[in-house]
Design a protein around this motif. Structure first.
Motif, PDB file in Angstrom:
ATOM      1  N   ALA A  29       2.241   4.513  10.848  1.00 19.02           N
ATOM      2  CA  ALA A  29       3.456   4.450  10.024  1.00 19.02           C
ATOM      3  C   ALA A  29       4.678   4.840  10.859  1.00 19.02           C
ATOM      4  CB  ALA A  29       3.319   5.367   8.814  1.00 19.02           C
ATOM      5  N   SER A  30       4.558   5.860  11.678  1.00 22.28           N
ATOM      6  CA  SER A  30       5.671   6.259  12.536  1.00 22.28           C
ATOM      7  C   SER A  30       5.986   5.179  13.563  1.00 22.28           C
ATOM      8  CB  SER A  30       5.344   7.575  13.250  1.00 22.28           C
ATOM      9  OG  SER A  30       5.190   8.623  12.310  1.00 22.28           O
ATOM     10  N   VAL A  31       4.942   4.524  14.063  1.00 18.59           N
ATOM     11  CA  VAL A  31       5.137   3.416  15.004  1.00 18.59           C
ATOM     12  C   VAL A  31       5.920   2.298  14.324  1.00 18.59           C
ATOM     13  CG1 VAL A  31       3.966   1.676  16.408  1.00 18.59           C
ATOM     14  CG2 VAL A  31       3.059   4.009  16.312  1.00 18.59           C
ATOM     15  N   GLN A  32       5.569   1.983  13.080  1.00 15.67           N
ATOM     16  CA  GLN A  32       6.292   0.959  12.334  1.00 15.67           C
ATOM     17  C   GLN A  32       7.757   1.358  12.121  1.00 15.67           C
ATOM     18  OE1 GLN A  32       5.387  -2.290  10.969  1.00 15.67           O
ATOM     19  NE2 GLN A  32       7.622  -2.139  10.990  1.00 15.67           N
ATOM     20  N   PHE A  33       7.990   2.627  11.821  1.00 14.81           N
ATOM     21  CA  PHE A  33       9.363   3.097  11.629  1.00 14.81           C
ATOM     22  C   PHE A  33      10.171   2.937  12.912  1.00 14.81           C
ATOM     23  CE2 PHE A  33       7.686   6.247   8.243  1.00 14.81           C
ATOM     24  CZ  PHE A  33       7.624   5.210   7.315  1.00 14.81           C
ATOM     25  N   PHE A  34       9.539   3.217  14.054  1.00 12.52           N
ATOM     26  CA  PHE A  34      10.226   3.058  15.336  1.00 12.52           C
ATOM     27  C   PHE A  34      10.603   1.592  15.566  1.00 12.52           C
ATOM     28  CE2 PHE A  34       9.681   1.729  19.770  1.00 12.52           C
ATOM     29  CZ  PHE A  34      10.758   2.392  20.352  1.00 12.52           C
ATOM     30  N   VAL A  35       9.659   0.673  15.341  1.00 13.78           N
ATOM     31  CA  VAL A  35       9.935  -0.750  15.526  1.00 13.78           C
ATOM     32  C   VAL A  35      11.073  -1.195  14.606  1.00 13.78           C
ATOM     33  CG1 VAL A  35       9.000  -3.088  15.285  1.00 13.78           C
ATOM     34  CG2 VAL A  35       7.613  -1.290  16.338  1.00 13.78           C
ATOM     35  N   SER A  36      11.048  -0.745  13.364  1.00 17.67           N
ATOM     36  CA  SER A  36      12.108  -1.112  12.425  1.00 17.67           C
ATOM     37  C   SER A  36      13.465  -0.581  12.879  1.00 17.67           C
ATOM     38  CB  SER A  36      11.781  -0.574  11.022  1.00 17.67           C
ATOM     39  OG  SER A  36      10.643  -1.208  10.498  1.00 17.67           O
ATOM     40  N   ALA A  37      13.493   0.662  13.384  1.00 19.12           N
ATOM     41  CA  ALA A  37      14.750   1.252  13.857  1.00 19.12           C
ATOM     42  C   ALA A  37      15.327   0.445  15.015  1.00 19.12           C
ATOM     43  CB  ALA A  37      14.537   2.704  14.263  1.00 19.12           C
ATOM     44  N   VAL A  38      14.472   0.027  15.938  1.00 18.51           N
ATOM     45  CA  VAL A  38      14.943  -0.767  17.074  1.00 18.51           C
ATOM     46  C   VAL A  38      15.438  -2.123  16.603  1.00 18.51           C
ATOM     47  CG1 VAL A  38      14.246  -1.917  19.213  1.00 18.51           C
ATOM     48  CG2 VAL A  38      13.466   0.414  18.743  1.00 18.51           C
ATOM     49  N   GLU A  39      14.667  -2.778  15.737  1.00 17.78           N
ATOM     50  CA  GLU A  39      15.042  -4.116  15.284  1.00 17.78           C
ATOM     51  C   GLU A  39      16.305  -4.103  14.428  1.00 17.78           C
ATOM     52  OE1 GLU A  39      10.577  -6.150  15.377  1.00 17.78           O
ATOM     53  OE2 GLU A  39      11.476  -5.600  13.453  1.00 17.78           O
ATOM     54  N   GLU A  40      16.486  -3.042  13.648  1.00 21.69           N
ATOM     55  CA  GLU A  40      17.673  -2.945  12.797  1.00 21.69           C
ATOM     56  C   GLU A  40      18.865  -2.340  13.529  1.00 21.69           C
ATOM     57  OE1 GLU A  40      18.002  -4.168   9.866  1.00 21.69           O
ATOM     58  OE2 GLU A  40      15.916  -4.760   9.522  1.00 21.69           O
ATOM     59  N   GLY A  41      18.588  -1.609  14.621  1.00 24.60           N
ATOM     60  CA  GLY A  41      19.665  -0.954  15.356  1.00 24.60           C
ATOM     61  C   GLY A  41      20.265   0.224  14.630  1.00 24.60           C
ATOM     62  N   SER A  42      19.558   0.727  13.619  1.00 24.75           N
ATOM     63  CA  SER A  42      20.101   1.808  12.790  1.00 24.75           C
ATOM     64  C   SER A  42      18.972   2.469  12.032  1.00 24.75           C
ATOM     65  CB  SER A  42      21.128   1.242  11.800  1.00 24.75           C
ATOM     66  OG  SER A  42      21.362   2.119  10.723  1.00 24.75           O
ATOM     67  N   ILE A  43      18.971   3.796  12.015  1.00 23.86           N
ATOM     68  CA  ILE A  43      17.961   4.518  11.240  1.00 23.86           C
ATOM     69  C   ILE A  43      18.188   4.297   9.749  1.00 23.86           C
ATOM     70  CG2 ILE A  43      17.185   6.843  10.592  1.00 23.86           C
ATOM     71  CD1 ILE A  43      17.455   7.627  13.512  1.00 23.86           C
ATOM     72  N   ALA A  44      19.450   4.241   9.326  1.00 24.84           N
ATOM     73  CA  ALA A  44      19.739   4.028   7.902  1.00 24.84           C
ATOM     74  C   ALA A  44      19.220   2.668   7.440  1.00 24.84           C
ATOM     75  CB  ALA A  44      21.237   4.145   7.647  1.00 24.84           C
ATOM     76  N   ARG A  45      19.478   1.623   8.238  1.00 15.49           N
ATOM     77  CA  ARG A  45      18.998   0.293   7.851  1.00 15.49           C
ATOM     78  C   ARG A  45      17.478   0.210   7.930  1.00 15.49           C
ATOM     79  NH1 ARG A  45      23.717  -1.311  10.691  1.00 15.49           N
ATOM     80  NH2 ARG A  45      22.526  -1.799  12.576  1.00 15.49           N
ATOM     81  N   ALA A  46      16.884   0.890   8.925  1.00 16.36           N
ATOM     82  CA  ALA A  46      15.426   0.923   9.012  1.00 16.36           C
ATOM     83  C   ALA A  46      14.835   1.618   7.787  1.00 16.36           C
ATOM     84  CB  ALA A  46      14.988   1.634  10.291  1.00 16.36           C
ATOM     85  N   ALA A  47      15.484   2.708   7.337  1.00 15.03           N
ATOM     86  CA  ALA A  47      15.002   3.427   6.161  1.00 15.03           C
ATOM     87  C   ALA A  47      15.068   2.539   4.921  1.00 15.03           C
ATOM     88  CB  ALA A  47      15.828   4.697   5.946  1.00 15.03           C
ATOM     89  N   SER A  48      16.145   1.764   4.797  1.00 16.07           N
ATOM     90  CA  SER A  48      16.266   0.844   3.662  1.00 16.07           C
ATOM     91  C   SER A  48      15.190  -0.233   3.722  1.00 16.07           C
ATOM     92  CB  SER A  48      17.656   0.202   3.672  1.00 16.07           C
ATOM     93  OG  SER A  48      17.784  -0.746   2.641  1.00 16.07           O
ATOM     94  N   ARG A  49      14.941  -0.745   4.914  1.00 11.97           N
ATOM     95  CA  ARG A  49      13.909  -1.775   5.098  1.00 11.97           C
ATOM     96  C   ARG A  49      12.528  -1.243   4.763  1.00 11.97           C
ATOM     97  NH1 ARG A  49      13.115  -4.735  10.982  1.00 11.97           N
ATOM     98  NH2 ARG A  49      10.837  -4.818  11.027  1.00 11.97           N
TER      99      ARG A  49
END
Length: 326
Positions: A29-49
């Motif tokens: 799950a943390s690995v997925q969060f990292f990938v989302s943060a990189v792809e979104e360029g933002s922790i806030a957008r990754a959190a929303s995703r």
């Protein structure tokens, strides 16, 4: 090793552990969060995703960095970008997540009675050389194994095998793909293909340079054969005039039959397409005109059992074909 004053050397005992504790502590799950943060360029957008609050995803990412002992993200007012370590981790993270997703899908299939899932990528030449019949034969003997077959051009097959998106590739060895393992499956020859009545139609053999006097019909730029023909044309010192590019050898032969030019195709296609489109297949007198169709793997020992059984089936058929040709 010395450490500069004021600098803190970060170590990661978990990574150096040899008893498997690191892999057990790595949370997908943390690995997925990292990938989302990189792809979104933002922790806030990754959190929303990911449907999680930003503070929770930020904590997971900090814990992940602590586990690895390196900074993975550079945080700024404009968002986040991966560090060099983060770029390296991103590659492995995507492989890991694909493996986890594949595991989930395969386990779901097992619950529905499936006993294996094989992802196969094949070139047009492999399909024309009898691969569908081999798949059908294998499937009759392994009815609970699911085979996912897709036709790709050879460079894309090589990339999918390298990056773990496919288990088995079948295509020509024209590219000599390192570091994949290649197992010869079928041998074949390349021929010049011209319409009946063409000036070259009665020749017994042809050099490739003889074809370059005429407009060519070829597959797309990314096909292995097109790359080989481009190289052969450069070596000859003659200009190659490609009039039309199409997908697949049948389309090449159809265009040649309609008078759009001449081209190159495997000799074994003469039986199925020569009479249909009014074509002559003339052997090419070139050292590179005798490629092999190969089974392409990353590593035979690491294949799932079903995929290994499929490879064994193809190898037996290759042996039988060799005996038949003796």
């Amino acid at each position: 090793m010395s450490v500069q004053p004021g600098k803190r050397r970060v170590t990661s005992p978990a990574i150096s552990d040899r008893d498997g504790r690191f892999s057990r502590r790595l949370d997908p799950a943390s690995v997925q969060f990292f990938v989302s943060a990189v792809e979104e360029g933002s922790i806030a957008r990754a959190a929303s995703r990911e449907n999680i609050v930003p503070s929770a995803i930020s904590k997971r990412l900090s814990d992940l960095e602590a586990l690895l002992g390196v900074a993975l993200l550079e945080r700024g007012t404009q968002g986040v970008i991966p560090t060099p370590a983060g770029e390296a981790f991103l590659h492995h993270a995507r492989l890991l997540l694909r493996a986890v997703e594949r595991m989930r899908l395969e386990m779901a299939e097992y619950s529905e009675g499936v006993r294996g899932h094989i992802r196969v990528r094949a070139s047009a030449s492999a399909l024309s050389a009898g691969l569908p019949a081999e798949i059908q034969s294998f499937s009759r003997a392994h009815r609970q194994v699911k085979i996912e077959l897709e036709e790709y051009e050879t460079p894309a097959i090589v990339q999918d095998i390298r990056e773990g998106r496919a288990d088995v590739g079948i295509g020509p060895d024209i590219l000599q793909p390192e570091p994949l393992k290649l197992i010869p499956w079928r041998h074949y020859d390349l021929s010049a293909v011209v319409p009946d009545g063409h000036a070259l139609a009665r020749r017994r053999k042809l050099s490739y340079s003889a074809l370059l006097q005429y407009e060519q019909v070829e597959q797309g730029y990314s096909s292995a054969l097109s790359q080989l023909l481009d190289y052969a044309a450069r070596q000859s010192g003659l200009a190659k005039r490609t009039r039309i590019r199409v997908r697949g050898f049948e389309a090449v032969c159809r265009m040649i039959g309609s008078g759009m030019g001449i081209g190159v195709a495997p000799s074994f296609m003469r039986e199925s397409l020569g009479e249909v489109y009014g074509l002559r297949f003339i052997p090419l007198d070139e050292p590179w005109a005798h490629p092999k169709i190969c089974i392409m793997l990353r590593d035979l020992d690491s294949l799932p059992n079903a995929a290994r059984s499929f490879v064994d089936h193809l190898r037996r058929s290759a042996t039988a074909a060799g005996r038949d040709g003796d």
